[in-house]
Write an enzyme that holds these catalytic residues in place. Sequence first.
Site, PDB file in Angstrom:
ATOM      1  N   ASP A 233       0.827  -1.199   0.000  1.00 46.33           N
ATOM      2  CA  ASP A 233       0.000   0.000   0.000  1.00 46.33           C
ATOM      3  C   ASP A 233       0.875   1.268   0.000  1.00 46.33           C
ATOM      4  OD1 ASP A 233      -2.849   0.800   0.315  1.00 46.33           O
ATOM      5  OD2 ASP A 233      -2.131   1.766   2.146  1.00 46.33           O
TER       6      ASP A 233
ATOM      7  N   GLU B 114       1.828  -0.134  -4.839  1.00 42.67           N
ATOM      8  CA  GLU B 114       0.766   0.823  -5.201  1.00 42.67           C
ATOM      9  C   GLU B 114       1.410   2.200  -5.296  1.00 42.67           C
ATOM     10  OE1 GLU B 114      -3.459   2.773  -3.767  1.00 42.67           O
ATOM     11  OE2 GLU B 114      -1.792   2.541  -2.404  1.00 42.67           O
TER      12      GLU B 114
HETATM   13  O1  TEU Z   1      -4.899   4.041  -1.369  1.00 40.87           O
HETATM   14  C1  TEU Z   1      -3.989   5.077  -1.501  1.00 40.87           C
HETATM   15  C2  TEU Z   1      -4.469   6.266  -2.066  1.00 40.87           C
HETATM   16  O2  TEU Z   1      -3.703   7.208  -2.052  1.00 40.87           O
HETATM   17  C3  TEU Z   1      -5.803   6.350  -2.664  1.00 40.87           C
HETATM   18  O3  TEU Z   1      -6.684   6.777  -1.702  1.00 40.87           O
HETATM   19  C4  TEU Z   1      -5.675   7.311  -3.766  1.00 40.87           C
HETATM   20  O4  TEU Z   1      -5.297   8.569  -3.261  1.00 40.87           O
HETATM   21  C5  TEU Z   1      -6.910   7.544  -4.525  1.00 40.87           C
HETATM   22  O5  TEU Z   1      -7.699   6.424  -4.574  1.00 40.87           O
HETATM   23  C6  TEU Z   1      -6.506   7.954  -5.919  1.00 40.87           C
HETATM   24  O6  TEU Z   1      -7.613   8.228  -6.663  1.00 40.87           O
HETATM   25  C7  TEU Z   1      -4.543   3.007  -0.522  1.00 40.87           C
HETATM   26  C8  TEU Z   1      -5.659   1.999  -0.498  1.00 40.87           C
HETATM   27  O7  TEU Z   1      -5.801   1.448  -1.757  1.00 40.87           O
HETATM   28  C9  TEU Z   1      -6.893   2.680   0.013  1.00 40.87           C
HETATM   29  O8  TEU Z   1      -8.004   1.840  -0.031  1.00 40.87           O
HETATM   30  C10 TEU Z   1      -6.620   3.104   1.439  1.00 40.87           C
HETATM   31  O9  TEU Z   1      -7.708   3.834   1.924  1.00 40.87           O
HETATM   32  C11 TEU Z   1      -5.367   3.974   1.521  1.00 40.87           C
HETATM   33  O10 TEU Z   1      -4.281   3.442   0.789  1.00 40.87           O
HETATM   34  C12 TEU Z   1      -4.893   4.071   2.953  1.00 40.87           C
HETATM   35  O11 TEU Z   1      -4.351   2.853   3.361  1.00 40.87           O
END
Ligand code: TEU
Length: 532
Positions: free
Chosen positions: A204, A267
């Site tokens: 993540d 990610e």
């Molecule tokens: O997401 C990271 C994140 O930065 C997303 O929220 C992103 O900014 C956005 O979707 C872009 O359009 C990860 C996980 O996938 C998310 O579900 C979590 O909420 C987040 O990290 C925190 O752990």
Amino acid sequence: MPSDSQSPWWQSTTIYQIYPRSFQDTTTNGIGDLPGILARLDYLVKLGISTIWISPIYPSPMADFGYDVADYTAIDPLFGTLADFDQLLAAAHDRNLRLILDFVPNHTSDQHPWFLESRSSLTNPKRDWYLWRDPGPDATPPNNWPSNFGGSAWTFDPTTSQSYLHSFLPQQPDLNWWNPEVRTAIFACLEFWLDRGIDGFRMDVLWLLIKDPQFRDNPPNPQYFGGNTLWSVLPKYTANQPETHSIVHQMRTLLDAYPQRPVLIGEIYLDIPELVTYYGTPVLPEAHLPFNFHLIQTPWQAPRIAQLIRDYEAALPPGAWPNYVLGNHDQTRLATRIGPYQARVAAVLLLTLRGTPTLYYADELGLPDALITPSEIRDPAELRQPGIGQGRDPERSPMPWSNTPNAAFTTPEATTWLPLVQNWPAYTVETQTQPDALHSSLRLYQALLRLRRAQPELTLGSIENITNTDQTLTYTRAQTFQIHLNLTDQPQQIQAPGTLLLTSYLDQPETIITGPYTLRPNEALILRIPRT
Ligand code: TEU
């Protein structure tokens, strides 16, 4: 072209993301679980994918539905037990399916014992495991860093009269990755799962791990005209800091020591030039697959998509393996983003490009976003910044399996944690596998995945001749296959001599095309072309 046995398994695999709350419930609480995934493994085999990635299943207060981890080495009782997990892993491996876990290294839950210790006193040995700063006057935040979910990234804690950093919710305090003890502790957690035999991690927010040690203010964003307050400043001191690379390299080194050759997926939401730096170098390798989200972010137009593929291919460092993602649990669903007809074209694109594809559960059904009424909102991102399009509930709706109440996601009497999509019977696996449902979205995905498995050139082969008009996109794979995509709802003339192997309409047998061909509206073709 490397043969199957020479190339790592994750280059020719297809990854399928399961959001565990929404896949299959077996306990009648309306929330999916691990035994539910086990019960549906044969569906995934029939679909034709070969790797499963499961969003977080660790014990969690669920403030961010599992992305707030309170214990990295256990299973949340909501999802089952460690024994359930081991059984799922073994059953997956029995079916030649690989299993990847989601890991959240940037932050823990505020209920994690590490944070409870850290916040207890200024002198606690774990104080420096998180990022604590003196507040400004009147308990104002120490600097201007915003949370991804709106408001300041700092919360004042009266116990010690300091503030802690949280890039996401206040219930998700950021770990201090400058601290070597944090690295050691997290790496021990990774080992726990690798020792159990998992096949890799999706990490993540990998590009956010390190923050400026001087905590300097981010510069204002001159392009900010409203929307998520995250974008009111440029993330100069909070994202993509150079020191992140050495951490990703350390993670990679750890994974490379395991005999199952686990995959490291990051990610990473960055522009292509920055994104590809997360492959590392041959001497200091980093992620095998820094997730490429650009198909989600690029306007769905032939010239833009063609340029994206060319730019990405050109930017890849030597030896780097490409990958593409069309949807995930944070993004509006594919079928809603580009419409149900183009979603089929997108399926052909994703599964014929060079690189590892990642599918999001139920996208194979062409499932659209669910309509969420105000009382049904669960996502903290929406609750904190309502009405500006930040909500992620619509794309997390339960998987519709059968035409029985609650779509067999759970029992008929249960209340599902999020509503099913409207008109869900049209999308169920049952509906789409009826004998007369010959052209369903699910059948298209099955056909595409069958073709990929049968033709190694479609997975490991080169990509060349990426050309486009304003309406169409064409490329070849290993000088053997030619793919033609009509990105419009109008017929388009193309030159396409070859053997038609697949049309996205699924309505034609293998036929020989001799020259001009009219692509139907929203049609995508895969041809075998004569050798030159
Ligand atoms: O997401 C990271 C994140 O930065 C997303 O929220 C992103 O900014 C956005 O979707 C872009 O359009 C990860 C996980 O996938 C998310 O579900 C979590 O909420 C987040 O990290 C925190 O752990």
